[in-house]
Design a protein around this motif. Sequence first.
Motif, short mmCIF file in Angstrom:
data_model
loop_
_atom_site.label_atom_id
_atom_site.label_comp_id
_atom_site.label_asym_id
_atom_site.label_seq_id
_atom_site.Cartn_x
_atom_site.Cartn_y
_atom_site.Cartn_z
N LYS A 113 -6.96 8.19 2.44
CA LYS A 113 -5.77 8.51 1.63
C LYS A 113 -4.55 7.73 2.13
CE LYS A 113 -7.46 12.94 0.03
NZ LYS A 113 -7.51 12.53 -1.39
N THR A 114 -4.47 7.52 3.44
CA THR A 114 -3.37 6.73 3.99
C THR A 114 -3.44 5.29 3.50
OG1 THR A 114 -3.31 8.15 5.96
CG2 THR A 114 -2.26 5.99 6.13
N ALA A 115 -4.65 4.71 3.50
CA ALA A 115 -4.83 3.33 3.05
C ALA A 115 -4.47 3.18 1.57
CB ALA A 115 -6.28 2.88 3.28
N ILE A 116 -4.89 4.14 0.75
CA ILE A 116 -4.59 4.08 -0.68
C ILE A 116 -3.08 4.19 -0.90
CG2 ILE A 116 -4.92 5.21 -2.92
CD1 ILE A 116 -7.66 6.22 -1.75
N ARG A 117 -2.46 5.13 -0.20
CA ARG A 117 -1.01 5.34 -0.33
C ARG A 117 -0.24 4.09 0.08
NH1 ARG A 117 1.14 10.43 2.88
NH2 ARG A 117 0.78 9.00 4.61
N PRO A 122 -0.83 6.27 -6.14
CA PRO A 122 -0.62 7.70 -5.89
C PRO A 122 -1.89 8.43 -5.44
CG PRO A 122 0.33 7.05 -8.00
CD PRO A 122 -0.51 5.91 -7.54
N VAL A 123 -1.72 9.27 -4.41
CA VAL A 123 -2.73 10.26 -4.01
C VAL A 123 -2.01 11.60 -3.93
CG1 VAL A 123 -4.13 8.63 -2.66
CG2 VAL A 123 -2.30 9.88 -1.52
N GLU A 186 -4.58 19.24 0.99
CA GLU A 186 -3.98 18.47 -0.11
C GLU A 186 -3.33 19.42 -1.11
OE1 GLU A 186 -7.04 16.27 -2.04
OE2 GLU A 186 -7.85 15.47 -0.18
N GLN A 187 -2.22 18.98 -1.66
CA GLN A 187 -1.61 19.71 -2.77
C GLN A 187 -2.59 19.70 -3.95
OE1 GLN A 187 2.01 18.18 -5.08
NE2 GLN A 187 2.91 19.58 -3.58
N PHE A 188 -2.75 20.82 -4.59
CA PHE A 188 -3.67 20.89 -5.74
C PHE A 188 -3.06 20.12 -6.91
CE2 PHE A 188 -5.51 22.79 -9.55
CZ PHE A 188 -6.85 22.82 -9.22
N VAL A 189 -3.85 19.21 -7.48
CA VAL A 189 -3.40 18.44 -8.64
C VAL A 189 -3.90 19.13 -9.90
CG1 VAL A 189 -3.55 16.23 -9.85
CG2 VAL A 189 -3.45 16.27 -7.35
N PRO A 190 -3.01 19.64 -10.75
CA PRO A 190 -3.45 20.31 -11.98
C PRO A 190 -3.90 19.28 -13.01
CG PRO A 190 -1.06 20.22 -11.91
CD PRO A 190 -1.54 19.59 -10.63
N PHE A 191 -5.12 18.79 -12.81
CA PHE A 191 -5.58 17.68 -13.63
C PHE A 191 -6.15 18.14 -14.96
CE2 PHE A 191 -9.05 18.88 -10.80
CZ PHE A 191 -10.14 18.93 -11.65
N MET A 260 -10.62 9.47 -9.83
CA MET A 260 -9.21 9.77 -10.11
C MET A 260 -9.05 11.05 -10.90
SD MET A 260 -8.06 5.95 -11.33
CE MET A 260 -9.45 4.84 -11.18
N PHE A 261 -7.89 11.68 -10.73
CA PHE A 261 -7.46 12.81 -11.55
C PHE A 261 -6.43 12.31 -12.56
CE2 PHE A 261 -8.13 15.52 -7.54
CZ PHE A 261 -9.40 15.90 -7.93
N LEU A 262 -6.54 12.77 -13.80
CA LEU A 262 -5.54 12.49 -14.83
C LEU A 262 -4.81 13.78 -15.15
CD1 LEU A 262 -4.25 10.69 -17.08
CD2 LEU A 262 -6.13 11.45 -18.56
#
Length: 386
Positions: A113-117, A122-123, A186-191, A260-262
């Motif tokens: 996640k650090t590398a992607i950020r 966005p992560v 992780e913060q929950f992503v309401p995808f 990915m989450f949309l």
Amino acid sequence: MTNRTPIKPGATIGILGGGQLGRMIALAGRAMGYRFVTMDPTEDAPCGQAADRQIVARYDDVDAAMQLAEISDVISYEFENVDARVAEVLESRAYVPQGSRLLRITQNRIREKTAIRELGIPVAPFRVIDTLDSLRAAIGELGLPAVMKTATGGYDGKGQWVLRSEAELAEAYEALSKAGTELIVEQFVPFQLELSVIAARNPSGELAVFPAAENVHRENILHLSIVPARVPDDIRQRAEAIARTIAERLDVVGLIAVEMFLTASGELYVNELAPRPHNSGHYTMDACVTSQFEQHVRAVCDLPLGSTELLSPVVMVNILGEHLQPVLDRIGQLPRTAKLHLYGKHESKPKRKMGHLNVLAPSVEEALAQIERLEIWTNKAEVHHD
């Protein structure tokens, strides 16, 4: 070892791991004229059935890894949790174009996640925790619901806990900390839905991206991959551009699957990377000019990459242990444009991936309807037609 690319048909490809992904790599590569040897602890493993030879050994067996290196012109992996000593031996004794850098990143969710950020992609906001107090502090910053995960290991939903109330923090922390690894919240992503894109890159730097798949999960296990994904063109293009950027900036060789989450507002968050062929790319075997498995062989051998053009709408549905017998019982009722792929596993268990079915049709809606009519995957609530 000196890069001897391109590695032409007739050469031997070594595969670390003997599961279904290795099997399908070997089947694709054999059609191209390559020979295969695999290393896996299970005798007559799925990949072993398709390879010329199987070395039966544990993944941390350095002597066996050296043997694999001696008889292979190039080594790939279908199992990314490679022991560090084995990875070191393979890189020093053999040509491993995928390298260990990407393995090191993707084996650990914090590094990943650090590398992607750091690429500006966005992560979900996250915190690293090592005590119950640090978990409480993280929840204070991120809010509830949140997702706690082990930093290493875990797949198909294992090694994670969705936190919905402060009352369950102590229980969740105690359960996951038993793994003895770092923990991440992780913060929950309401995808709205989940997408994945598979990108391929060869050592020469050529890059190709497969069409985005829309994924439906049941009990944290992939159930359906729907292609084309039922999202606007601009979102599909953005998802594919993210995968392209990750493959290029992380110097990927071989394949990388980007999950990915949309969100409802059209934002895309990268959830996970897999540096290998991926379950959500199985649709490519029958619906694309080039399958992900042939593409993987082309990439690690530094051949020109094949076309990723989609030839037909398609829905891939996983066949788990509980579905295998019903599929076999209805084999005469399968649609004429359905393609059955079974993995050669000796023991069928509930929730274990035993195979998949690719259903090609004029539209994904028709493919979904054909799957539903088979009445094998009976939980219809998760098969959406909107």
